[in-house]
Design a protein around this motif. Sequence first.
Motif, PDB file in Angstrom:
ATOM      1  N   ASP A  34       0.820  -1.216   0.000  1.00 46.86           N
ATOM      2  CA  ASP A  34       0.000   0.000   0.000  1.00 46.86           C
ATOM      3  C   ASP A  34       0.852   1.263   0.000  1.00 46.86           C
ATOM      4  O   ASP A  34       0.536   2.230  -0.687  1.00 46.86           O
ATOM      5  CB  ASP A  34      -0.948   0.011   1.206  1.00 46.86           C
ATOM      6  N   LEU A  35       1.936   1.262   0.757  1.00 47.13           N
ATOM      7  CA  LEU A  35       2.758   2.465   0.859  1.00 47.13           C
ATOM      8  C   LEU A  35       3.517   2.781  -0.437  1.00 47.13           C
ATOM      9  O   LEU A  35       4.073   3.859  -0.592  1.00 47.13           O
ATOM     10  CB  LEU A  35       3.739   2.374   2.033  1.00 47.13           C
ATOM     11  N   GLN A  36       3.539   1.860  -1.403  1.00 47.11           N
ATOM     12  CA  GLN A  36       4.207   2.101  -2.672  1.00 47.11           C
ATOM     13  C   GLN A  36       3.317   2.820  -3.686  1.00 47.11           C
ATOM     14  O   GLN A  36       3.792   3.241  -4.734  1.00 47.11           O
ATOM     15  CB  GLN A  36       4.690   0.781  -3.283  1.00 47.11           C
ATOM     16  N   ILE A  78      -3.861  -3.144 -13.792  1.00 48.75           N
ATOM     17  CA  ILE A  78      -4.407  -3.526 -12.492  1.00 48.75           C
ATOM     18  C   ILE A  78      -3.269  -3.529 -11.477  1.00 48.75           C
ATOM     19  O   ILE A  78      -2.191  -4.071 -11.749  1.00 48.75           O
ATOM     20  CB  ILE A  78      -5.073  -4.921 -12.541  1.00 48.75           C
ATOM     21  N   VAL A  79      -3.517  -2.911 -10.312  1.00 48.73           N
ATOM     22  CA  VAL A  79      -2.531  -2.881  -9.236  1.00 48.73           C
ATOM     23  C   VAL A  79      -3.183  -3.500  -8.008  1.00 48.73           C
ATOM     24  O   VAL A  79      -4.236  -3.042  -7.560  1.00 48.73           O
ATOM     25  CB  VAL A  79      -2.072  -1.434  -8.933  1.00 48.73           C
ATOM     26  N   CYS A  80      -2.552  -4.532  -7.467  1.00 48.06           N
ATOM     27  CA  CYS A  80      -3.075  -5.215  -6.276  1.00 48.06           C
ATOM     28  C   CYS A  80      -2.177  -4.904  -5.086  1.00 48.06           C
ATOM     29  O   CYS A  80      -0.956  -4.927  -5.198  1.00 48.06           O
ATOM     30  CB  CYS A  80      -3.104  -6.720  -6.494  1.00 48.06           C
ATOM     31  N   THR A  81      -2.813  -4.607  -3.950  1.00 49.18           N
ATOM     32  CA  THR A  81      -2.097  -4.435  -2.693  1.00 49.18           C
ATOM     33  C   THR A  81      -2.700  -5.431  -1.708  1.00 49.18           C
ATOM     34  O   THR A  81      -3.724  -6.059  -2.009  1.00 49.18           O
ATOM     35  CB  THR A  81      -2.253  -2.993  -2.146  1.00 49.18           C
ATOM     36  N   PRO A  82      -2.120  -5.554  -0.517  1.00 44.63           N
ATOM     37  CA  PRO A  82      -2.729  -6.456   0.468  1.00 44.63           C
ATOM     38  C   PRO A  82      -4.148  -6.057   0.868  1.00 44.63           C
ATOM     39  O   PRO A  82      -4.922  -6.891   1.323  1.00 44.63           O
ATOM     40  CB  PRO A  82      -1.780  -6.354   1.666  1.00 44.63           C
ATOM     41  N   THR A  83      -4.509  -4.770   0.662  1.00 44.18           N
ATOM     42  CA  THR A  83      -5.819  -4.319   1.134  1.00 44.18           C
ATOM     43  C   THR A  83      -6.806  -3.982   0.030  1.00 44.18           C
ATOM     44  O   THR A  83      -7.994  -3.784   0.309  1.00 44.18           O
ATOM     45  CB  THR A  83      -5.673  -3.067   2.023  1.00 44.18           C
TER      46      THR A  83
END
Length: 91
Positions: free
Chosen positions: A16-18, A37-42
């Motif tokens: 997320d912080l990126q 598409i960009v996936c983060t943990p949240t």
Amino acid sequence: MGAVDDDTTLVTMVRDLQLADDIPSDPALCDDVPMDIVCTPTRTLRIDMPLPKPSGVNWDKLSPEEESQKLMRKGHQQKSHTKAKRDAMHD
């Protein structure tokens, strides 16, 4: 290489912080490859207005370590191709 064209969906995973709210649209100012598409943990983000996809790898931007990995992969691919060719001849 020809493996990616404008119809290819590009997906990445980051922390997320990126994430950044704004990136330069001029490819000369940006080291990142545009993603669809960009996936983060949240969350999962679908990019509505993606930038044009790159026409290939920008080899000048590779670090010495990445360049070394590229050469190692190339050597492995050549060995695999040679072995497959040899195996085909013996079938």
